[in-house]
Design a protein around this motif. Structure first.
Motif, PDB file in Angstrom:
ATOM      1  N   TYR A  80     -68.678 -15.311 -45.277  1.00  0.00           N
ATOM      2  CA  TYR A  80     -68.993 -14.353 -44.219  1.00  0.00           C
ATOM      3  C   TYR A  80     -69.274 -15.008 -42.875  1.00  0.00           C
ATOM      4  N   GLN A  81     -69.577 -16.286 -42.838  1.00  0.00           N
ATOM      5  CA  GLN A  81     -69.738 -16.953 -41.545  1.00  0.00           C
ATOM      6  C   GLN A  81     -68.393 -17.402 -40.966  1.00  0.00           C
ATOM      7  N   ALA A  82     -67.509 -17.892 -41.813  1.00  0.00           N
ATOM      8  CA  ALA A  82     -66.209 -18.381 -41.344  1.00  0.00           C
ATOM      9  C   ALA A  82     -65.400 -17.268 -40.695  1.00  0.00           C
ATOM     10  N   ASN A  83     -65.413 -16.068 -41.317  1.00  0.00           N
ATOM     11  CA  ASN A  83     -64.553 -15.009 -40.782  1.00  0.00           C
ATOM     12  C   ASN A  83     -65.030 -14.525 -39.413  1.00  0.00           C
ATOM     13  N   LEU A  84     -66.353 -14.465 -39.209  1.00  0.00           N
ATOM     14  CA  LEU A  84     -66.862 -14.032 -37.904  1.00  0.00           C
ATOM     15  C   LEU A  84     -66.438 -14.992 -36.796  1.00  0.00           C
ATOM     16  N   LEU A  85     -66.497 -16.264 -37.092  1.00  0.00           N
ATOM     17  CA  LEU A  85     -66.123 -17.271 -36.102  1.00  0.00           C
ATOM     18  C   LEU A  85     -64.656 -17.138 -35.720  1.00  0.00           C
ATOM     19  N   ILE A  86     -63.809 -16.867 -36.728  1.00  0.00           N
ATOM     20  CA  ILE A  86     -62.370 -16.754 -36.480  1.00  0.00           C
ATOM     21  C   ILE A  86     -62.065 -15.572 -35.574  1.00  0.00           C
ATOM     22  N   PHE A  87     -62.562 -14.384 -35.925  1.00  0.00           N
ATOM     23  CA  PHE A  87     -62.134 -13.248 -35.098  1.00  0.00           C
ATOM     24  C   PHE A  87     -62.901 -13.169 -33.786  1.00  0.00           C
ATOM     25  N   TRP A 147     -60.986  -5.895 -21.271  1.00  0.00           N
ATOM     26  CA  TRP A 147     -62.430  -5.860 -21.456  1.00  0.00           C
ATOM     27  C   TRP A 147     -62.819  -5.400 -22.863  1.00  0.00           C
ATOM     28  N   MET A 148     -61.946  -4.652 -23.528  1.00  0.00           N
ATOM     29  CA  MET A 148     -62.236  -4.234 -24.903  1.00  0.00           C
ATOM     30  C   MET A 148     -62.293  -5.451 -25.836  1.00  0.00           C
ATOM     31  N   PHE A 149     -61.354  -6.375 -25.657  1.00  0.00           N
ATOM     32  CA  PHE A 149     -61.369  -7.597 -26.472  1.00  0.00           C
ATOM     33  C   PHE A 149     -62.554  -8.490 -26.110  1.00  0.00           C
ATOM     34  N   ALA A 150     -62.909  -8.525 -24.835  1.00  0.00           N
ATOM     35  CA  ALA A 150     -64.049  -9.343 -24.415  1.00  0.00           C
ATOM     36  C   ALA A 150     -65.337  -8.859 -25.075  1.00  0.00           C
ATOM     37  N   LEU A 151     -65.532  -7.547 -25.123  1.00  0.00           N
ATOM     38  CA  LEU A 151     -66.721  -6.990 -25.766  1.00  0.00           C
ATOM     39  C   LEU A 151     -66.775  -7.374 -27.240  1.00  0.00           C
ATOM     40  N   CYS A 152     -65.626  -7.321 -27.909  1.00  0.00           N
ATOM     41  CA  CYS A 152     -65.577  -7.689 -29.330  1.00  0.00           C
ATOM     42  C   CYS A 152     -65.920  -9.165 -29.543  1.00  0.00           C
ATOM     43  N   GLY A 153     -65.317 -10.014 -28.760  1.00  0.00           N
ATOM     44  CA  GLY A 153     -65.537 -11.448 -28.929  1.00  0.00           C
ATOM     45  C   GLY A 153     -66.989 -11.839 -28.715  1.00  0.00           C
ATOM     46  N   PHE A 204     -74.225 -16.074 -34.850  1.00  0.00           N
ATOM     47  CA  PHE A 204     -75.428 -16.888 -34.654  1.00  0.00           C
ATOM     48  C   PHE A 204     -76.605 -16.325 -35.452  1.00  0.00           C
ATOM     49  N   LEU A 205     -76.776 -15.011 -35.418  1.00  0.00           N
ATOM     50  CA  LEU A 205     -77.917 -14.393 -36.096  1.00  0.00           C
ATOM     51  C   LEU A 205     -77.784 -14.463 -37.623  1.00  0.00           C
ATOM     52  N   ARG A 206     -76.554 -14.456 -38.135  1.00  0.00           N
ATOM     53  CA  ARG A 206     -76.365 -14.384 -39.586  1.00  0.00           C
ATOM     54  C   ARG A 206     -76.539 -15.725 -40.298  1.00  0.00           C
ATOM     55  N   ARG A 207     -76.846 -16.763 -39.564  1.00  0.00           N
ATOM     56  CA  ARG A 207     -77.039 -18.057 -40.220  1.00  0.00           C
ATOM     57  C   ARG A 207     -78.210 -18.034 -41.190  1.00  0.00           C
ATOM     58  N   SER A 208     -79.136 -17.087 -41.030  1.00  0.00           N
ATOM     59  CA  SER A 208     -80.326 -17.023 -41.885  1.00  0.00           C
ATOM     60  C   SER A 208     -80.107 -16.257 -43.180  1.00  0.00           C
TER      61      SER A 208
END
Length: 473
Positions: free
Chosen positions: A91-98, A178-184, A192-196
Motif C-alpha cells: 500500500y505504500q508503493a502504489n501511492l508513491l507511483i500514482f 490542475w485536476m492532476f496537480a490536486l491528485c498528485g 507520508f501519513l500512512r508510514r505509521s
C-alpha cells in the motif's frame, strides 16, 4: 496443517471498536479517496479535451484503455507483492507511483504524453483498490465489517461526485492540468501519513512470523484496551502457508469463488467505465454544451456517495448474496429504460438512480465481498486476479463504447451493460457463498466444507416422524 498459536484472527475479532480502527480507516480511506478522484476525473477532463480540440474520441479511448492496462498490471502486481512482501509494502508503493505520475501529467506537452503518464498512474491506481479493501477487512471485527467496508467504499465512490464537482468549478477557469496537480499533491501527503500503519497480523501469522505478529497484536491490544480487560478471544487458528501457489485459486475448493469474483468485477467495471465515466462525453457529442454537461453529470453522480452510504446499512443488515442479486437486476432494468427519456429532469433522475444502484453494489462487492471470498494467504492474489479480470474488460470497453455509441447511440451502450449485470446476478446466485458477519477464518473452504458435512450428518441423525422413532409402539 501447522499453526503458530498466535491466534491473530481471534484476537483481532474480539476487540471493541476504538481509536485504532478509526485511524486505520482514515489512512486507508484517504488513499482510496485520492485513488477514486484520480480515476473519476477522466470523465470531466476528457469532455474538456474533446471540446478544446486537444483530443478526440479515438484518443480518449486510448487514454482510458491506457489507464486500465496500467490498472490491470497494478492490480496483479499488488496481489503478488501483498501476499509475498506484506500488505504494508504494497500500500505504500502504489501511492508513491500514482502520486509522482499524476504530478508529471500536469506537464504533458501532448495527448500522447498524457496517455503515457496515465498508464503509469494506472499501475498505482489498480494496486490501491486491491490493497485498501483487503487491509481493512483484516483488521475490522466481523460484526462491524459490513458497515466499515461499505464506508470505505464511500471514500472511493464518493470521489466520483467530488471529482465531477471540482471539475465543474476548476476546468472552465483554471484548465484540466490542475485536476492532476490536486491528485498528485494529495497522494504524496497520504503516502507520508500512512508510514505509521502496522503490518497485518493475519498475514504475519500465515507467513510463520510469530514474533512479529505477536508484537503487532500486543501493541494493538494495548492501544485499544488502555488498561481495561479485553474479552477472551475465540480460537481461530490460521495455518502457516507462506508459499501457496496462486494456482490454488483455480482448485476445486476455490474455483467457484474465483469465477464469481471475476464476473462481479467484470460487470461493475463495465457499468462504471463503460457508461458512468462517459456521461459528460455523451452529452457533449449530443450537442449539450460543456458547462451544462458537467452540471447534469454532477447531479447524477450524487447517487454515488449516497449509494455507498446506503451500502453501510445494507452490508450490516442484509446478506450479501440476495443484496447483490437484486441490485444487479435493478441496475440492468434502469439501464434499459434510461435511453427512453429525453426530458432533462427525467434522464437525470433515472441516471441518478442507476449511479446509486451501481454504487451500492460497489460498496458490497469491492468493499466487502471480494476480500471475504479468499483465505488470508491468497486474499491479495485472489482480489488481484478478480480486479485483473475486471480491468481486462475495461481495456476493451472504451473501444466497444465508441463503436456502440456511433452505431446505436446510448441505447446500444446501456443494453450491453444491462446484459452483463444480468449475467452477474446469475453467477452470484449459482456460485456465490454467504459471508456476512462471519470471521474470515470461518470462511476458509475447508472450514465451510466441514460445517456443511457436520450439518448433513446431523440431518441424517434426526429421527423420522413415523414408526418406532415417531413414537409408535
Amino acid at each position: 496443517m501447522t499453526t503458530t498459536g498466535v491466534n491473530a484472527g481471534g484476537r483481532l475479532d474480539r476487540l471493541p471498536i476504538a481509536g485504532f480502527h478509526y485511524r486505520i480507516f482514515a489512512l486507508i480511506g484517504a488513499g482510496l479517496f485520492v485513488d477514486g478522484f484520480e480515476i473519476f476525473l477522466a470523465g470531466s477532463i476528457l469532455g474538456a479535451l474533446v471540446q478544446s480540440g486537444y483530443s478526440d474520441l479515438a484518443q480518449n479511448a486510448r487514454f482510458i484503455s491506457a489507464t486500465f492496462v496500467g490498472m490491470l498490471i497494478g492490480a496483479w502486481l499488488a496481489g503478488v507483492a501483498g501476499d509475498r512482501f506484506g500488505r504494508k509494502f504494497a500500500y505504500q508503493a502504489n501511492l508513491l507511483i500514482f502520486g509522482i505520475s499524476a504530478l508529471a501529467a500536469t506537464l504533458a506537452p501532448s495527448m500522447n504524453w498524457l496517455i503515457a503518464a496515465r498508464f503509469v498512474m494506472g499501475l498505482g491506481l489498480g494496486a490501491e483498490i486491491v490493497v485498501g479493501y483487503v487491509v481493512l477487512s483484516e483488521f475490522i471485527p466481523p460484526q462491524q465489517r459490513g458497515r466499515w467496508g461499505a464506508a470505505l467504499a464511500t471514500c472511493t465512490n464518493g470521489a466520483l461526485f467530488v471529482a465531477t464537482l471540482v471539475g465543474w468549478v476548476v476546468i472552465p477557469h483554471l484548465g484540466w492540468r490542475w485536476m492532476f496537480a490536486l491528485c498528485g499533491i494529495g497522494a504524496m501527503i497520504v503516502w507520508f501519513l500512512r508510514r505509521s500503519l502496522p503490518e497485518s497480523p493475519r498475514w504475519l501469522e500465515t507467513q510463520g512470523k510469530s514474533a512479529e505478529a505477536e508484537a503487532v497484536l500486543t501493541a494493538i491490544e494495548q492501544e485499544v484496551g488502555k488498561g481495561r480487560t479485553l474479552p477472551a478471544p475465540a480460537y481461530q487458528p490460521a495455518p502457516v502457508q507462506p508459499d501457496v501457489s496462486f494456482m490454488r485459486l483455480f482448485s476445486r475448493a476455490l474455483i467457484a469463488r474465483t469465477i464469481v469474483g471475476c464476473v462481479i468485477l467484470i460487470g461493475l467495471n463495465t457499468a462504471v467505465y463503460g457508461f458512468i465515466a462517459w456521461i459528460p462525453t455523451f452529452f457533449v457529442k449530443q450537442g449539450i454544451n460543456l458547462s451544462s454537461s458537467l452540471g447534469y453529470t454532477m447531479l447524477m453522480t450524487l447517487g454515488s456517495p449516497l449509494g455507498t452510504l446506503s451500502g453501510m446499512w445494507i452490508g450490516e443488515k442484509i446478506d450479501r448474496k440476495p443484496s447483490l442479486i437484486v441490485l444487479s437486476l435493478a441496475a440492468a432494468g434502469l439501464g434499459l429504460i434510461y435511453p427512453m427519456f429525453i426530458n432533462p429532469v427525467a434522464f437525470v433522475v433515472i441516471g441518478f438512480l442507476l449511479v446509486f444502484t451501481v454504487a451500492v453494489m460497489l460498496a458490497l462487492a469491492w468493499g466487502l465481498y471480494i476480500p471475504e471470498l479468499f483465505p488470508t494467504e491468497l486474499r491479495m492474489r485472489g482480489s488481484g486476479i478478480c480486479n485483473t479480470a475486471g480491468r481486462l474488460m475495461s481495456i476493451v470497453t472504451p473501444f466497444i463504447v465508441v463503436e456502440l455509441f456511433t452505431r446505436f447511440g446510448v441505447t446500444g451502450v446501456v443494453s450491453v451493460v444491462a446484459g452483463l449485470l444480468v449475467v452477474q446476478a446469475i453467477a452470484v446466485a449459482v456460485l456465490g457463498i454467504e459471508t456476512r458477519k462471519r470471521p474470515l477464518e470461518a470462511l476458509r473452504p475447508e472450514v465451510m466444507d466441514g460445517e456443511a458435512s457436520l450439518a448433513q450428518a446431523r440431518g441424517k441423525l434426526q429421527p423420522s416422524t413415523g414408526g418406532i422413532a415417531g413414537g409408535g409402539e
